[in-house]
Design a protein around this motif. Structure first.
Motif, PDB file in Angstrom:
ATOM      1  N   LEU A 138     -58.684  -1.197  35.935  1.00 15.42           N
ATOM      2  CA  LEU A 138     -58.068  -2.206  36.541  1.00 15.42           C
ATOM      3  C   LEU A 138     -56.624  -1.581  35.365  1.00 15.42           C
ATOM      4  CD1 LEU A 138     -57.797  -4.312  37.925  1.00 15.42           C
ATOM      5  CD2 LEU A 138     -59.263  -6.250  36.263  1.00 15.42           C
ATOM      6  N   ILE A 139     -56.578  -1.395  34.246  1.00 20.33           N
ATOM      7  CA  ILE A 139     -55.747  -1.917  33.769  1.00 20.33           C
ATOM      8  C   ILE A 139     -54.741  -0.753  33.853  1.00 20.33           C
ATOM      9  CG2 ILE A 139     -56.072  -0.667  31.232  1.00 20.33           C
ATOM     10  CD1 ILE A 139     -54.288  -3.616  31.559  1.00 20.33           C
ATOM     11  N   GLN A 140     -54.932   0.659  34.406  1.00 22.98           N
ATOM     12  CA  GLN A 140     -54.895   1.956  34.695  1.00 22.98           C
ATOM     13  C   GLN A 140     -54.290   2.089  36.687  1.00 22.98           C
ATOM     14  OE1 GLN A 140     -53.664   4.365  33.109  1.00 22.98           O
ATOM     15  NE2 GLN A 140     -54.849   4.446  31.060  1.00 22.98           N
ATOM     16  N   ASP A 145     -51.070   4.011  31.749  1.00 23.76           N
ATOM     17  CA  ASP A 145     -50.564   4.290  30.213  1.00 23.76           C
ATOM     18  C   ASP A 145     -49.404   5.243  29.901  1.00 23.76           C
ATOM     19  OD1 ASP A 145     -50.584   4.156  27.878  1.00 23.76           O
ATOM     20  OD2 ASP A 145     -52.239   5.115  27.129  1.00 23.76           O
ATOM     21  N   LYS A 146     -49.418   5.648  31.287  1.00 21.81           N
ATOM     22  CA  LYS A 146     -47.924   7.334  31.214  1.00 21.81           C
ATOM     23  C   LYS A 146     -46.725   5.746  31.063  1.00 21.81           C
ATOM     24  CE  LYS A 146     -50.258  10.319  31.975  1.00 21.81           C
ATOM     25  NZ  LYS A 146     -51.014  11.846  33.115  1.00 21.81           N
ATOM     26  N   LEU A 147     -47.050   5.162  32.362  1.00 17.79           N
ATOM     27  CA  LEU A 147     -45.708   4.361  32.676  1.00 17.79           C
ATOM     28  C   LEU A 147     -45.251   3.256  31.222  1.00 17.79           C
ATOM     29  CD1 LEU A 147     -46.057   3.871  36.333  1.00 17.79           C
ATOM     30  CD2 LEU A 147     -44.349   5.377  35.212  1.00 17.79           C
ATOM     31  N   SER A 148     -46.234   3.276  30.922  1.00 22.25           N
ATOM     32  CA  SER A 148     -46.237   2.064  30.166  1.00 22.25           C
ATOM     33  C   SER A 148     -45.096   1.898  28.620  1.00 22.25           C
ATOM     34  CB  SER A 148     -46.911   1.609  28.352  1.00 22.25           C
ATOM     35  OG  SER A 148     -48.218   3.063  27.790  1.00 22.25           O
ATOM     36  N   ARG A 149     -44.376   3.201  28.128  1.00 22.20           N
ATOM     37  CA  ARG A 149     -44.030   3.320  27.818  1.00 22.20           C
ATOM     38  C   ARG A 149     -41.728   2.925  28.124  1.00 22.20           C
ATOM     39  NH1 ARG A 149     -40.641   8.583  28.101  1.00 22.20           N
ATOM     40  NH2 ARG A 149     -41.436   9.446  29.574  1.00 22.20           N
ATOM     41  N   PHE A 150     -41.587   3.172  29.629  1.00 17.82           N
ATOM     42  CA  PHE A 150     -41.072   2.351  30.212  1.00 17.82           C
ATOM     43  C   PHE A 150     -40.838   0.617  29.961  1.00 17.82           C
ATOM     44  CE2 PHE A 150     -41.519   6.451  33.048  1.00 17.82           C
ATOM     45  CZ  PHE A 150     -40.454   6.641  32.302  1.00 17.82           C
ATOM     46  N   PHE A 151     -41.384   0.021  29.789  1.00 20.13           N
ATOM     47  CA  PHE A 151     -41.438  -1.323  30.138  1.00 20.13           C
ATOM     48  C   PHE A 151     -41.717  -1.835  28.940  1.00 20.13           C
ATOM     49  CE2 PHE A 151     -43.896  -0.108  34.027  1.00 20.13           C
ATOM     50  CZ  PHE A 151     -42.735  -0.735  35.430  1.00 20.13           C
ATOM     51  N   PHE A 152     -42.998  -1.747  27.719  1.00 16.68           N
ATOM     52  CA  PHE A 152     -42.670  -1.662  26.316  1.00 16.68           C
ATOM     53  C   PHE A 152     -42.180  -0.487  25.064  1.00 16.68           C
ATOM     54  CE2 PHE A 152     -45.875  -3.703  28.570  1.00 16.68           C
ATOM     55  CZ  PHE A 152     -45.906  -4.454  28.369  1.00 16.68           C
ATOM     56  N   PHE A 153     -40.860  -0.513  24.528  1.00 13.10           N
ATOM     57  CA  PHE A 153     -39.936   0.224  24.375  1.00 13.10           C
ATOM     58  C   PHE A 153     -39.364   0.114  22.725  1.00 13.10           C
ATOM     59  CE2 PHE A 153     -37.661  -0.512  27.727  1.00 13.10           C
ATOM     60  CZ  PHE A 153     -36.146  -1.143  27.013  1.00 13.10           C
ATOM     61  N   ASP A 169     -39.792  15.463  31.989  1.00 11.11           N
ATOM     62  CA  ASP A 169     -40.168  13.694  31.556  1.00 11.11           C
ATOM     63  C   ASP A 169     -39.695  12.630  32.698  1.00 11.11           C
ATOM     64  OD1 ASP A 169     -41.748  14.729  29.218  1.00 11.11           O
ATOM     65  OD2 ASP A 169     -40.114  13.291  27.229  1.00 11.11           O
ATOM     66  N   LEU A 170     -38.689  12.540  33.028  1.00 10.68           N
ATOM     67  CA  LEU A 170     -38.511  11.351  34.291  1.00 10.68           C
ATOM     68  C   LEU A 170     -38.624  11.334  34.921  1.00 10.68           C
ATOM     69  CD1 LEU A 170     -34.322  10.839  33.219  1.00 10.68           C
ATOM     70  CD2 LEU A 170     -36.386   9.424  32.200  1.00 10.68           C
ATOM     71  N   ALA A 171     -39.081  12.814  35.519  1.00  9.84           N
ATOM     72  CA  ALA A 171     -39.136  13.567  36.858  1.00  9.84           C
ATOM     73  C   ALA A 171     -40.777  12.807  37.128  1.00  9.84           C
ATOM     74  CB  ALA A 171     -39.339  15.006  36.537  1.00  9.84           C
ATOM     75  N   ARG A 172     -41.761  13.576  35.822  1.00  8.07           N
ATOM     76  CA  ARG A 172     -43.455  12.699  35.828  1.00  8.07           C
ATOM     77  C   ARG A 172     -43.508  11.396  35.604  1.00  8.07           C
ATOM     78  NH1 ARG A 172     -43.937  17.953  32.438  1.00  8.07           N
ATOM     79  NH2 ARG A 172     -43.123  15.818  30.128  1.00  8.07           N
ATOM     80  N   GLY A 173     -42.532  10.616  35.469  1.00  3.94           N
ATOM     81  CA  GLY A 173     -42.320   8.777  35.232  1.00  3.94           C
ATOM     82  C   GLY A 173     -42.329   8.697  36.104  1.00  3.94           C
ATOM     83  N   VAL A 174     -41.394   8.976  37.273  1.00  2.00           N
ATOM     84  CA  VAL A 174     -41.347   9.155  38.601  1.00  2.00           C
ATOM     85  C   VAL A 174     -42.553   9.619  39.192  1.00  2.00           C
ATOM     86  CG1 VAL A 174     -39.445   8.950  40.432  1.00  2.00           C
ATOM     87  CG2 VAL A 174     -38.760   8.705  38.125  1.00  2.00           C
ATOM     88  N   SER A 175     -42.728  10.059  39.189  1.00  2.00           N
ATOM     89  CA  SER A 175     -43.865  10.919  39.935  1.00  2.00           C
ATOM     90  C   SER A 175     -45.552  10.089  39.817  1.00  2.00           C
ATOM     91  CB  SER A 175     -44.565  12.912  39.832  1.00  2.00           C
ATOM     92  OG  SER A 175     -43.244  13.300  39.200  1.00  2.00           O
ATOM     93  N   GLU A 176     -45.638   9.375  37.834  1.00  2.00           N
ATOM     94  CA  GLU A 176     -46.333   8.353  37.934  1.00  2.00           C
ATOM     95  C   GLU A 176     -46.681   7.222  39.088  1.00  2.00           C
ATOM     96  OE1 GLU A 176     -49.081   8.128  36.090  1.00  2.00           O
ATOM     97  OE2 GLU A 176     -48.746  10.586  35.727  1.00  2.00           O
ATOM     98  N   PHE A 177     -44.786   6.729  39.119  1.00  2.00           N
ATOM     99  CA  PHE A 177     -44.899   5.255  39.994  1.00  2.00           C
ATOM    100  C   PHE A 177     -45.110   5.355  41.040  1.00  2.00           C
ATOM    101  CE2 PHE A 177     -42.168   1.921  38.095  1.00  2.00           C
ATOM    102  CZ  PHE A 177     -41.790   2.690  36.902  1.00  2.00           C
ATOM    103  N   LEU A 178     -44.535   6.993  41.686  1.00  2.00           N
ATOM    104  CA  LEU A 178     -45.535   7.083  42.843  1.00  2.00           C
ATOM    105  C   LEU A 178     -46.477   7.637  43.930  1.00  2.00           C
ATOM    106  CD1 LEU A 178     -42.142   8.798  43.747  1.00  2.00           C
ATOM    107  CD2 LEU A 178     -42.377   6.722  44.401  1.00  2.00           C
ATOM    108  N   ASN A 179     -47.478   7.514  42.884  1.00  2.00           N
ATOM    109  CA  ASN A 179     -48.671   7.119  42.865  1.00  2.00           C
ATOM    110  C   ASN A 179     -49.349   8.991  43.545  1.00  2.00           C
ATOM    111  OD1 ASN A 179     -49.152   4.908  42.072  1.00  2.00           O
ATOM    112  ND2 ASN A 179     -48.756   4.358  43.994  1.00  2.00           N
ATOM    113  N   PHE A 180     -48.865  10.192  43.073  1.00  2.00           N
ATOM    114  CA  PHE A 180     -49.425  11.613  43.723  1.00  2.00           C
ATOM    115  C   PHE A 180     -50.854  11.530  42.932  1.00  2.00           C
ATOM    116  CE2 PHE A 180     -44.272  12.876  43.222  1.00  2.00           C
ATOM    117  CZ  PHE A 180     -43.896  12.461  44.875  1.00  2.00           C
ATOM    118  N   THR A 181     -51.314  10.649  42.081  1.00  2.00           N
ATOM    119  CA  THR A 181     -52.634  11.863  41.702  1.00  2.00           C
ATOM    120  C   THR A 181     -53.299  11.522  42.885  1.00  2.00           C
ATOM    121  OG1 THR A 181     -52.070   9.636  40.052  1.00  2.00           O
ATOM    122  CG2 THR A 181     -54.436  10.479  40.286  1.00  2.00           C
ATOM    123  N   LEU A 182     -52.883  10.662  44.210  1.00  2.00           N
ATOM    124  CA  LEU A 182     -54.400  11.705  45.083  1.00  2.00           C
ATOM    125  C   LEU A 182     -54.135  12.809  45.752  1.00  2.00           C
ATOM    126  CD1 LEU A 182     -56.063   9.237  46.449  1.00  2.00           C
ATOM    127  CD2 LEU A 182     -54.590   9.539  48.414  1.00  2.00           C
TER     128      LEU A 182
END
Lengths: 693, 61
Positions: A138-140, A145-153, A169-182
């Protein structure tokens, strides 16, 4: 995720029970927490990370329990440790708690009585509460976790985001936002299935195909091993580039060295621009070739055509003396040219003329073709001139890149080798030299692996093409081959979807960044989030054009803060995008409103930025939590933010010391204890106190 | 500047363009793999290899 409350008990520097209530979104959406250096500002940031993910972003990671709590406990006493964060997300409130229990043993050591427990309680809008079945998941979903550094820094971490070495790093961060896991999982599994089909093919293949399958299988293995090596090498180079940037930032603090770094920064930015220019040049050349490239070699064809037509004229075959329509009319009417009825002799004459009509048709065709040749000839002349212009522009850019690369190397040599007469600079130069040596050798390795991989992949493609042709003669193999090709096509499409979606969002973030810069920094600069996922900043040159400059630490921080606020907007849009709340809850990252929680973000900013950035930033984010020391707060930041403060706290530091070392501060009309010296304490500890507004 | 509406429109166009290059069989495989990933998203190491292979084998005979 809108923060409501943080409670921490005996967590690192924080002794006893501590509570912070956060200002809600609105006109007074700023929470300020004032703390002296060493009072536990970073501890507060880590309280969030430990509570959510059981990790600490500090050097001494094993020290979670407060020393003071251990010191004052009696032998055999239980010492509780807990952090709890309450936040709202959509219609529900979440209470996230991580807590454990320790016991003080004889001799002062502590033993874990109960391992930290992690739970999330969800309270819906009607007030009923339920325990989350899988709190980690749920917390993920709420904040990976990988996005937390954009909000808590921390402020200094912020600056590194704006450096060019952070592009990946920024490209990876944006990818995390876009739910590429699936999508990533789908690609991975399809590739596995593709390999299964290839194994099946190897089993049924006979003759030449059998030999081919062995070669394919070997190439696949080689390609996979090179891919994995390349990934490691890319990570190594990226880490070394970050280390180099960190050392150079330390070096830039020396006045003697700073001009060299500024020059290098200018040159590096220039090189980035030239690379983009080179890309444009390449595209332009491709466009010219695709438009008129078929005309290459047309000169000889046009020449041959002209010779053919000239020969026909010379032989008297052209121009034709009789027009076809006239002859056809005479035959249709059965009349001679003089008006009399056609007799046999006249008919014979007409048929002779009719034979000459063929030449007239040829003449017409030649005339038409001649016009076309003339148009094409003109296009060919345009092509020649466009092609040479595009090619020479490309060569010029490449030459400039070579020049700038040489200039950067020259500055690098000075940075590494020049004697600045300062010992600490000398030590940093030694580190820089060693990191650069390492980086160069790793980069060479990376490039070699890239080349080898490309070669293997090209070979693999050829082998698979051959197999496709051979499989046509073996029906069983043909079906498996078709299954393999279909799997490969789906993998290609999914990869394409990923990269296209990423570039659409990059474009969106670029626009948001520029908007935020206008509102937040209020300084005339051209800021960009480039298609290579790097942040860039330019200023007006003497002739009015945008030119690259060496960005100051203040500019970098302001740029990074504007980018983070663009990400917060993106998260909010993703959150709103799914009208069906149930579907939203299923996503790996749900999106929604997020706070910005910062430790010392304005430390290196000048008076202009201190006036504009804090107040501008709090307008573009829903909630802002500022953990800051009094020196940075007092003055411009205070004037800009005081009217927007909805909640204020002070981290009261208790430290071993003598008399007259206490410090008090003035805040909101009250005098507050800031540093309290105590003769009977062995270590520093802090307690959070709320300041009435 | 692109609004979020522009982003959504471009995303839809991009999807249509990318999928239009696929055959009907391939489109159906794409849908199936996403469906299987979605159903197994909670698993730490989802393995959809076997059902996916069976599905593709049925689709292309």
């Amino acid at each position: 995720m809108i923060l409501r409350k943080l409670e921490a008990e005996n967590f690192r520097q924080l002794f006893g029970k501590n509570s912070i209530g956060f200002a809600p979104p609105g006109k007074r959406n700023v929470t300020v927490i004032l703390g002296q250096n060493g009072a536990g500002k970073t501890t507060l940031l880590n309280a969030f990370l430990w509570c959510f993910y059981e990790r600490l972003d500090v050097e001494n990671k094993e020290e979670v329990l407060c020393h003071r709590a251990v010191n004052v406990a009696a032998i055999g006493d239980n010492i509780p440790l807990s952090v709890s964060v309450v936040f709202t997300d959509g219609q529900s409130s979440y209470t996230v708690t991580r807590k454990g229990m320790y016991q003080k043993l004889d001799g002062g050591a502590v033993e874990e009585v109960r391992a930290p427990e992690f739970r999330i309680d969800i309270t819906d809008s009607e007030g009923s509460t339920a325990k989350a079945a899988d709190p980690k998941q749920l917390i993920q979903q709420i904040l990976p976790d990988k996005l937390s550094r954009f909000f808590f820094f921390r402020g200094e971490e912020m600056e590194t985001l704006a450096l060019q070495s952070s592009g990946k790093d920024l490209a990876r961060g944006v990818s995390e936002f876009l739910n590429f896991t699936l999508l990533d999982q789908a690609i991975k599994h399809l590739k596995q299935v593709g390999r299964d089909f290839e194994a099946e093919l190897a089993k049924v293949a006979t003759g030449d195909m059998k030999r081919l399958e062995v070669e394919i299988s070997e190439s696949v293995e080689e390609s996979e091993s090179l891919e994995s090596r390349l990934e490691t090498e890319q990570a190594n180079v990226s880490e070394l580039m970050k280390s180099r940037d960190a050392i150079e930032r330390q070096l830039s603090e020396a006045d003697e060295v700073r001009p060299y770094l500024e020059r290098k920064s200018e040159l590096t930015q220039r090189k980035t621009d030239l690379r983009l220019q080179e890309d444009e040049n390449r595209k332009e050349l491709a466009k010219v070739i695709s438009r008129n490239g078929f005309l290459v070699g047309s000169n000889s064809i046009f020449g041959a055509f002209s010779e053919l037509a000239a020969a026909a004229v010379k032989a008297g075959e052209l121009p034709a003396k009789i027009k076809p329509r006239f002859v056809d009319d005479l035959i249709d009417a059965g009349l001679c040219v003089c008006g009399t009825k056609l007799d046999e002799k006249a008919k014979e004459q007409l048929l002779t003329w009719r034979g000459k009509v063929g030449l007239a048709a040829l003449e017409e065709s030649i005339n038409l073709a001649d016009k076309a040749v003339s148009v094409l000839g003109s296009r060919k002349r345009d092509f020649d001139s466009d092609f040479f212009a595009a090619r020479s522009a490309w060569s010029k850019t490449k030459q400039e890149i070579g020049q700038v690369t040489g200039d950067i190397s020259a500055v690098d040599s000075e940075l590494e080798g020049k004697d600045f007469g300062l010992d600490y600079v000398q030590a940093l130069q030694n580190q820089l030299r060693s990191v650069n040596d390492d980086r160069i050798s790793r980069s060479v390795e990376k490039q070699r692996t890239e080349d080898a991989l490309q070669k293997v992949q090209e070979k693999l493609e050829q082998l698979r093409d051959q197999r496709k042709r051979l499989a046509k003669d073996q029906s069983e193999a043909q079906i498996i081959e078709r299954r393999f090709s279909a799997t490969e096509n789906v993998v290609k499409t999914l990869s394409q979807l990923k990269s296209d979606w990423l570039s659409i969002v990059q474009e969106y973030l670029n626009g948001q960044l520029s908007e935020n810069w206008k509102k937040v920094a209020q300084l005339e600069r051209l800021v960009e989030f480039t298609d290579s996922f790097q942040l860039s900043i330019k200023e007006r040159g003497p002739d009015g054009t945008w030119v690259t400059s060496a960005p100051s630490s203040a500019n970098l921080r302001a740029l990074a803060l504007c980018f983070v606020s663009a990400l917060i907007k993106l998260a909010a849009q993703i959150g709103k995008d799914e009208s069906n709340a149930d579907a939203r809850r299923q996503q790996p990252f749900q999106g929604g409103d997020y706070p910005i929680v910062m430790d010392a973000p304005f430390a290196t900013m000048d008076a202009h930025f201190k006036k504009t950035v804090p107040s501008g930033l709090r307008e573009v984010v829903p909630q802002m939590v500022l953990i800051i020391n009094y020196d940075q707060w007092e003055g411009e930041v205070e004037s800009a933010l005081q009217p927007c403060v909805g909640s204020a706290h002070v981290l009261e530091l208790h430290t071993p010391g003598g008399e007259n070392t206490d410090i008090t501060i003035e805040f909101g009309g009250s005098t507050l204890d800031y540093v309290v010296s105590e003769s009977d304490v062995e270590t520093d500890w802090s307690i959070v106190k709320e300041v009435s507004q | 500047m692109n609004t979020w509406e522009d982003v959504k429109r471009k995303k839809a166009e991009m999807r249509t363009a990318a999928v239009s290059t696929l055959t009907e069989n391939e489109k159906s495989i794409l849908m199936k793999v996403l469906e299987l990933e979605w159903e197994n998203r909670h698993l730490k190491t989802p393995d959809i290899r076997r059902p996916l292979r069976t599905y593709i084998a049925q689709e292309i005979q």
